[in-house]
Design a protein around this motif. Sequence first.
Motif, short mmCIF file in Angstrom:
data_model
loop_
_atom_site.label_atom_id
_atom_site.label_comp_id
_atom_site.label_asym_id
_atom_site.label_seq_id
_atom_site.Cartn_x
_atom_site.Cartn_y
_atom_site.Cartn_z
N LEU A 113 0.87 -1.34 0.04
CA LEU A 113 -0.13 0.02 0.17
C LEU A 113 1.04 1.37 0.05
O LEU A 113 0.57 2.24 -0.57
CB LEU A 113 -0.74 -0.28 1.11
N LEU A 114 1.89 1.31 0.89
CA LEU A 114 2.67 2.40 0.88
C LEU A 114 3.58 2.67 -0.41
O LEU A 114 3.86 3.80 -1.06
CB LEU A 114 3.84 2.15 2.04
N ASN A 115 3.94 1.59 -1.06
CA ASN A 115 4.38 1.74 -2.39
C ASN A 115 3.30 2.17 -3.36
O ASN A 115 3.88 3.07 -4.38
CB ASN A 115 5.15 0.31 -3.07
N PHE A 116 2.19 1.87 -3.49
CA PHE A 116 1.24 2.29 -4.43
C PHE A 116 0.89 3.88 -4.04
O PHE A 116 0.77 4.56 -4.79
CB PHE A 116 -0.09 1.55 -3.95
N LEU A 117 1.08 4.25 -2.83
CA LEU A 117 0.71 5.64 -2.52
C LEU A 117 1.88 6.50 -3.01
O LEU A 117 1.83 7.59 -3.37
CB LEU A 117 0.62 5.87 -0.99
N ARG A 118 3.02 5.99 -2.88
CA ARG A 118 4.41 6.68 -3.26
C ARG A 118 4.46 6.70 -4.78
O ARG A 118 4.45 7.90 -5.22
CB ARG A 118 5.56 6.08 -2.69
N ILE A 119 3.81 5.81 -5.61
CA ILE A 119 3.89 5.99 -6.79
C ILE A 119 2.70 7.01 -7.33
O ILE A 119 2.98 8.05 -8.22
CB ILE A 119 3.52 4.63 -7.47
N THR A 120 1.57 6.84 -6.59
CA THR A 120 0.61 8.05 -6.86
C THR A 120 1.00 9.34 -6.67
O THR A 120 0.87 10.06 -7.41
CB THR A 120 -0.67 7.54 -6.08
N ALA A 121 1.70 9.49 -5.64
CA ALA A 121 2.27 10.79 -5.05
C ALA A 121 3.19 11.25 -6.17
O ALA A 121 3.35 12.63 -6.58
CB ALA A 121 2.84 10.93 -3.77
N LEU A 122 4.10 10.39 -6.77
CA LEU A 122 5.14 10.78 -7.60
C LEU A 122 4.24 11.24 -8.90
O LEU A 122 4.79 12.16 -9.53
CB LEU A 122 6.00 9.59 -8.13
N SER A 123 3.26 10.37 -9.31
CA SER A 123 2.51 10.92 -10.59
C SER A 123 1.74 12.00 -10.63
O SER A 123 1.89 13.03 -11.37
CB SER A 123 1.44 9.74 -10.88
N VAL A 124 1.26 12.49 -9.33
CA VAL A 124 0.48 13.74 -8.97
C VAL A 124 1.54 15.02 -9.31
O VAL A 124 1.39 16.03 -9.87
CB VAL A 124 -0.18 13.62 -7.66
N VAL A 125 2.86 14.68 -8.36
CA VAL A 125 3.85 15.99 -8.68
C VAL A 125 4.26 16.03 -10.03
O VAL A 125 4.48 17.34 -10.42
CB VAL A 125 5.17 15.24 -7.58
#
Length: 267
Positions: A101-113
């Motif tokens: 879940l943390l990896n998914f959230l990190r990739i999502t945050a990277l995409s948003v940035v």
Amino acid sequence: MVLLRPVPGDTVIHRLWAGTKLLSVAVIGAVLTFYPGWVPIGLVALLLAVAIRLAHIPRGTVPTIPRWLWVLLVLGGVTAAFAGGSPAVSVFSIDLELGGLLNFLRITALSVVLLGLGAMVSWTTNVADIAPAVATLGRPLRVLRIPVDEWAVSLALALRAFPMLIDEFRVLSAARSLRPRDVDGPRGGRYRRWWLGVIDLLAAAITVALRRADEMGDAITARGGAGQISAAPSRPERADWVAMAVVFAVCALGVVLELTVWGTSAR
């Protein structure tokens, strides 16, 4: 969604050279590609928030996220949670592994940035300034006989054409939706009419694109040819060097913290 159209303003971000913004996005993208940790992502997000504040980007410029996208994000997070991994937390004597879940959230945050960086360049940069900036940045490549000016002109024309084509496609879609609906018949007949409607819409879109291209070609010829698009003087100023120094400092700080303090604590 307001993209490829600058938001009116005369802020310090608007006055920056277009090449500075493009180079900053390239450097940040390279850093986040090799070091996609929480610290670099957080520092870049903070830098992006400060730039949005300085550019006075209104809240209405940010696109509204549709509900189906939230559903997909929740579904993706639940699916990624089944991957497990450290860290693990204990809830009612049940160990839950949150690594996936943390990896998914990190990739999502990277995409948003990354999407936010691209949107900032679009919101604060005039399309006419892109081609001269690309030609200036690619000047060293001319030694290798690379057609930098032609690439810059092609990029500028593409950026100019996208908003016009989007508007034309919206008009075509609205006109098609006003047509009277066909009487329901056999399922095969409905599918056939649907395919014929799609073909008609594509044919109309191609016709509109060709007409727009012809009009743009005539306008470019009347203004001196395609070479004038990338021939405008374009160079960085003192504020651009300060902005690049801030970007490099943020990226360097993020990499150092990711490799030392944060990396040690994570282990």
